[in-house]
Design a protein around this motif. Structure first.
Motif, PDB file in Angstrom:
ATOM      1  N   PRO A  81      38.317  45.828  46.531  1.00 16.25           N
ATOM      2  CA  PRO A  81      38.427  45.075  45.715  1.00 16.25           C
ATOM      3  C   PRO A  81      39.555  45.217  44.571  1.00 16.25           C
ATOM      4  O   PRO A  81      40.144  46.407  44.875  1.00 16.25           O
ATOM      5  CB  PRO A  81      36.913  44.613  45.373  1.00 16.25           C
TER       6      PRO A  81
ATOM      7  N   PRO B 176      41.863  44.798  41.195  1.00 15.90           N
ATOM      8  CA  PRO B 176      42.133  44.341  39.394  1.00 15.90           C
ATOM      9  C   PRO B 176      42.592  43.386  39.427  1.00 15.90           C
ATOM     10  O   PRO B 176      42.913  42.597  40.463  1.00 15.90           O
ATOM     11  CB  PRO B 176      42.662  45.378  38.328  1.00 15.90           C
TER      12      PRO B 176
ATOM     13  N   HIS C  76      46.987  43.992  41.696  1.00 15.49           N
ATOM     14  CA  HIS C  76      46.526  43.082  40.981  1.00 15.49           C
ATOM     15  C   HIS C  76      45.957  41.576  41.753  1.00 15.49           C
ATOM     16  O   HIS C  76      46.537  41.286  42.195  1.00 15.49           O
ATOM     17  CB  HIS C  76      46.585  43.065  39.777  1.00 15.49           C
TER      18      HIS C  76
ATOM     19  N   LYS D  17      33.978  38.942  41.974  1.00 14.23           N
ATOM     20  CA  LYS D  17      33.167  39.001  43.481  1.00 14.23           C
ATOM     21  C   LYS D  17      33.657  38.669  44.518  1.00 14.23           C
ATOM     22  O   LYS D  17      33.766  38.372  45.659  1.00 14.23           O
ATOM     23  CB  LYS D  17      31.691  39.621  43.436  1.00 14.23           C
TER      24      LYS D  17
ATOM     25  N   ILE E 245      37.523  42.836  41.072  1.00 14.98           N
ATOM     26  CA  ILE E 245      36.498  43.854  39.615  1.00 14.98           C
ATOM     27  C   ILE E 245      36.076  43.141  38.957  1.00 14.98           C
ATOM     28  O   ILE E 245      37.441  43.316  38.027  1.00 14.98           O
ATOM     29  CB  ILE E 245      37.675  45.305  39.926  1.00 14.98           C
ATOM     30  N   GLN E 246      34.873  42.944  39.225  1.00 16.07           N
ATOM     31  CA  GLN E 246      34.572  42.269  37.542  1.00 16.07           C
ATOM     32  C   GLN E 246      34.779  42.815  36.756  1.00 16.07           C
ATOM     33  O   GLN E 246      34.625  42.236  35.209  1.00 16.07           O
ATOM     34  CB  GLN E 246      33.153  41.043  37.238  1.00 16.07           C
ATOM     35  N   THR E 247      34.524  44.363  36.395  1.00 12.00           N
ATOM     36  CA  THR E 247      34.509  45.134  34.751  1.00 12.00           C
ATOM     37  C   THR E 247      35.948  45.448  34.757  1.00 12.00           C
ATOM     38  O   THR E 247      36.563  46.288  33.969  1.00 12.00           O
ATOM     39  CB  THR E 247      34.064  46.454  35.318  1.00 12.00           C
ATOM     40  N   ASN E 248      37.219  45.175  35.146  1.00 12.57           N
ATOM     41  CA  ASN E 248      38.722  44.771  35.726  1.00 12.57           C
ATOM     42  C   ASN E 248      40.067  44.660  35.390  1.00 12.57           C
ATOM     43  O   ASN E 248      40.027  43.932  36.226  1.00 12.57           O
ATOM     44  CB  ASN E 248      38.980  46.790  35.979  1.00 12.57           C
TER      45      ASN E 248
END
Length: 197
Positions: free
Chosen positions: A80, A82, A113, A147, A152-155
């Motif tokens: 995955p 960013p 990305h 997802k 990446i959900q946190t990036n």
């Protein structure tokens, strides 16, 4: 038509062509919005050898009282990845997915990305706060679907040039004030963030 007295003798053929085609942009503020959009869409011809990426897909999402399109650029490798959400410039009146296409593909290829370009609705047909609402709606949609996008959900970062830089900034402020998803970074390219000019 060149400005009188402008010396371009030291420029390459490509640079001269770019400058000559950019001249209409000087009077953009004197045009009505339809003429301004035509000039921006025609743009200066720009050729670049673009590094290949994995995929480019347009996705339509629902927003308040309508729909907007997101163009999703995915890198070639596995992920995955960013994510960078890109808001184009154009004074909230001009610009679209095509005017930012080359930049978004380059960013995707060079940074590895996922880049998601947002075709937010434009004034005068859709005045403030519609572009702001569209920008934030796109951000929340990307977060919710990260997802499935192989992201990446946190990036997730927000990026924009000119008025798009304003939308990236306002999106960051809105998500902080609404206690929404965290933004990893802001990437602002000559953003409209103050009125001192």
């Amino acid at each position: 038509m060149m400005k009188r007295g402008m010396n371009m003798s030291g420029l390459s053929k490509e640079a001269k062509l770019f400058v000559e085609n950019a001249v209409p942009l000087r009077t953009l503020h004197q045009k009505n919005y339809e003429e301004a959009r035509e000039i921006m869409a025609a743009g200066a011809p720009f050729e670049a050898e673009l590094d290949p990426i994995g995929n480019i897909v347009d996705e339509t999402i629902k927003v308040d009282k309508g729909e907007i399109t997101l163009r999703i650029y995915t890198p070639k490798s596995e992920g995955p990845f960013p994510i960078i959400i890109y808001y184009h410039g154009g004074g909230w009146v001009t610009g679209d997915l095509n005017t930012s296409h080359i930049s978004c593909q380059m960013i995707c290829a060079k940074t590895e990305h996922i880049v998601i370009s947002v075709d937010y609705r434009l004034a005068p047909e859709y005045p403030f706060p519609v572009p702001v609402q569209d920008a934030y709606a796109a951000f929340t949609w990307v977060h919710e679907n990260a997802k499935e996008l192989n992201g990446i959900q946190t990036n997730i970062s927000v990026c924009g040039d000119s008025s798009g830089g304003n939308l990236a900034t306002v999106t960051a402020i809105a998500t902080r004030e609404n206690k929404g998803p965290k933004i990893n970074a802001q990437i602002l390219i000559y953003p409209v963030t103050d009125l001192t000019m």
